[in-house]
Design a protein around this motif. Structure first.
Motif, PDB file in Angstrom:
ATOM      1  N   HIS A 156       0.841  -1.196   0.000  1.00  0.00           N
ATOM      2  CA  HIS A 156       0.000   0.000   0.000  1.00  0.00           C
ATOM      3  C   HIS A 156       0.879   1.249   0.000  1.00  0.00           C
ATOM      4  O   HIS A 156       2.098   1.152   0.196  1.00  0.00           O
ATOM      5  CB  HIS A 156      -0.938   0.017   1.216  1.00  0.00           C
ATOM      6  CG  HIS A 156      -2.127  -0.874   1.071  1.00  0.00           C
ATOM      7  ND1 HIS A 156      -2.109  -2.200   1.405  1.00  0.00           N
ATOM      8  CD2 HIS A 156      -3.382  -0.622   0.601  1.00  0.00           C
ATOM      9  CE1 HIS A 156      -3.283  -2.746   1.158  1.00  0.00           C
ATOM     10  NE2 HIS A 156      -4.089  -1.815   0.663  1.00  0.00           N
ATOM     11  N   GLY A 157       0.236   2.413  -0.167  1.00  0.00           N
ATOM     12  CA  GLY A 157       0.961   3.684  -0.137  1.00  0.00           C
ATOM     13  C   GLY A 157       1.622   3.918   1.217  1.00  0.00           C
ATOM     14  O   GLY A 157       1.185   3.378   2.240  1.00  0.00           O
ATOM     15  N   PRO A 212       5.602   4.977  -1.595  1.00  0.00           N
ATOM     16  CA  PRO A 212       4.857   5.964  -2.374  1.00  0.00           C
ATOM     17  C   PRO A 212       4.614   5.428  -3.788  1.00  0.00           C
ATOM     18  O   PRO A 212       5.397   4.621  -4.292  1.00  0.00           O
ATOM     19  CB  PRO A 212       5.784   7.186  -2.403  1.00  0.00           C
ATOM     20  CG  PRO A 212       7.108   6.710  -1.955  1.00  0.00           C
ATOM     21  CD  PRO A 212       6.932   5.426  -1.215  1.00  0.00           C
ATOM     22  N   GLY A 213       3.497   5.862  -4.367  1.00  0.00           N
ATOM     23  CA  GLY A 213       3.202   5.437  -5.746  1.00  0.00           C
ATOM     24  C   GLY A 213       2.394   4.163  -5.830  1.00  0.00           C
ATOM     25  O   GLY A 213       1.860   3.830  -6.884  1.00  0.00           O
ATOM     26  N   TYR A 236      -5.480  -0.337  -9.059  1.00  0.00           N
ATOM     27  CA  TYR A 236      -4.726   0.818  -9.548  1.00  0.00           C
ATOM     28  C   TYR A 236      -5.375   2.148  -9.185  1.00  0.00           C
ATOM     29  O   TYR A 236      -4.716   3.164  -9.127  1.00  0.00           O
ATOM     30  CB  TYR A 236      -4.560   0.736 -11.067  1.00  0.00           C
ATOM     31  CG  TYR A 236      -3.833  -0.519 -11.498  1.00  0.00           C
ATOM     32  CD1 TYR A 236      -2.496  -0.706 -11.179  1.00  0.00           C
ATOM     33  CD2 TYR A 236      -4.503  -1.524 -12.183  1.00  0.00           C
ATOM     34  CE1 TYR A 236      -1.828  -1.856 -11.550  1.00  0.00           C
ATOM     35  CE2 TYR A 236      -3.847  -2.680 -12.565  1.00  0.00           C
ATOM     36  CZ  TYR A 236      -2.508  -2.839 -12.253  1.00  0.00           C
ATOM     37  OH  TYR A 236      -1.867  -3.981 -12.606  1.00  0.00           O
ATOM     38  N   GLU A 237      -6.729   2.146  -9.008  1.00  0.00           N
ATOM     39  CA  GLU A 237      -7.408   3.415  -8.738  1.00  0.00           C
ATOM     40  C   GLU A 237      -8.780   3.150  -8.128  1.00  0.00           C
ATOM     41  O   GLU A 237      -9.302   2.036  -8.216  1.00  0.00           O
ATOM     42  CB  GLU A 237      -7.562   4.223 -10.032  1.00  0.00           C
ATOM     43  CG  GLU A 237      -8.188   3.408 -11.156  1.00  0.00           C
ATOM     44  CD  GLU A 237      -8.433   4.227 -12.403  1.00  0.00           C
ATOM     45  OE1 GLU A 237      -8.663   5.427 -12.276  1.00  0.00           O
ATOM     46  OE2 GLU A 237      -8.408   3.633 -13.492  1.00  0.00           O
ATOM     47  N   ARG A 238      -9.381   4.198  -7.527  1.00  0.00           N
ATOM     48  CA  ARG A 238     -10.664   4.049  -6.829  1.00  0.00           C
ATOM     49  C   ARG A 238     -11.796   3.675  -7.784  1.00  0.00           C
ATOM     50  O   ARG A 238     -12.762   3.043  -7.372  1.00  0.00           O
ATOM     51  CB  ARG A 238     -11.014   5.328  -6.073  1.00  0.00           C
ATOM     52  CG  ARG A 238     -10.122   5.510  -4.876  1.00  0.00           C
ATOM     53  CD  ARG A 238     -10.417   6.736  -4.060  1.00  0.00           C
ATOM     54  NE  ARG A 238      -9.472   6.760  -2.954  1.00  0.00           N
ATOM     55  CZ  ARG A 238      -8.230   7.190  -3.032  1.00  0.00           C
ATOM     56  NH1 ARG A 238      -7.772   7.692  -4.164  1.00  0.00           N
ATOM     57  NH2 ARG A 238      -7.424   7.120  -2.005  1.00  0.00           N
ATOM     58  N   ALA A 239     -11.684   4.064  -9.057  1.00  0.00           N
ATOM     59  CA  ALA A 239     -12.731   3.718 -10.025  1.00  0.00           C
ATOM     60  C   ALA A 239     -12.908   2.196 -10.107  1.00  0.00           C
ATOM     61  O   ALA A 239     -13.982   1.714 -10.472  1.00  0.00           O
ATOM     62  CB  ALA A 239     -12.387   4.291 -11.395  1.00  0.00           C
TER      63      ALA A 239
END
Ligand code: NAD
Length: 266
Positions: A156-157, A212-213, A236-239
């Protein structure tokens, strides 16, 4: 589907809520009828999420918004401190709650189930709406029946506060249900650097990487004689959660009572 499902979104200005608003506005079977957030009130919900104006003005008061807009479903991605109260408010209005925000006790979920049944509506509380993550957990539990040597590595980040992640703990719980119980590794193993072998859960290990990332990834690694198996999920993203939220909104229209866990409706 003949009629559109009328959807209200609570936490509409938040990172997840904005994705929900965008998804509802883009879906021909769903209609956005209210957007609620304590920040962003007075703005057009479309503009709030970076798409064209939609004519729905965001408001701060959930009770008033549900009374005026009479939605079929409330999608809630607010914060743990308010989500229980929001869910009670939704049920009081006969609005089906579909909740992604975390923070319910088992007793609260049981109580909300009773209230949904009294109101003759469905509800869904889903700590993880990612279809791929749910499948990763289910496949891992299946593999552990045959390959009981397993380690979990989650990524995770670097600003995430908790370790290991909730998803890795849930994965470990499911694996523990099917895996033969024993403590893995050499009984004389020595950790030269404390923590090098990760955290122990029921005889196997969970490792948390924070960089990070990175958004959210998890590998479940199984080892057997002369072979290994890796089950890996990458967010990869919240979508990526939105196909699950859409399924939740549609399914909650079809049953009565509060369901806990997206795996039961997907
Ligand atoms: P965020 O902080 O970006 O958004 C939360 C929003 O709720 C904010 O806009 C805030 O103003 C709003 N809010 C707070 N109190 C409110 C109130 N009383 N009424 C209306 N709005 C209010 O957080 P986020 O990253 O979008 O996450 C939201 C929740 O969703 C968290 O609990 C998170 O753990 C959870 N989450 C769940 C999933 C899942 O798959 N179920 C995935 C990601 C995040």
């Amino acid at each position: 589907m003949s009629e559109k499902i009328k959807v209200a979104v609570a936490g509409a200005s938040g990172r997840m809520g904005r994705e929900v608003v965008k998804m509802v506005l883009a879906d021909e079977h769903l209609e956005l009828v209210a957007a609620v957030d304590r920040s962003g009130a007075g703005s057009d919900a479309g503009e709030l999420v970076g798409v064209k104006p939609c004519g729905i003005i965001a408001v701060g008061d959930l009770d008033a918004a549900l009374g005026a807009a009479k939605p079929d479903v409330l999608v809630d991605f607010t914060v743990p401190s308010v989500v229980y109260g929001n869910t009670l408010t939704a049920i009081k209005h006969g609005v089906r709650p579909v909740v992604g925000a975390t923070g319910f006790t088992p007793e609260q979920i049981q109580e909300l189930d009773g209230l949904c049944r009294e109101a003759n509506i469905g509800g869904l509380i889903a700590p993880n709406f990612s279809i791929g993550a749910i499948l990763m957990m289910q496949f891992a539990a299946k593999a552990a029946e045959y390959l009981p040597h397993v380690e979990i590595i989650e990524y995770h980040g670097d600003q995430k506060l908790d370790a290991p992640s909730g998803t890795s703990i849930k994965t470990a719980e499911l694996i523990a249900e099917t895996r033969k119980k024993f403590k893995q590794g050499n009984p004389n193993e020595e950790e030269i650097l404390p923590g090098a072998r990760g955290g122990e859960y029921d005889g196997f290990r969970i490792h948390s990487v924070r960089l990070p990332g990175v958004f959210a990834q998890q590998e479940v690694v199984f080892g057997g004689y002369g072979q290994s198996l890796k089950i890996r999920h990458d967010s990869y993203e919240r979508a990526g959660y939105m196909p699950g939220v859409k399924i939740g909104v549609e399914k909650v229209m079809t049953y009565t009572g509060m369901v806990y866990g997206f795996e039961h409706v997907m």
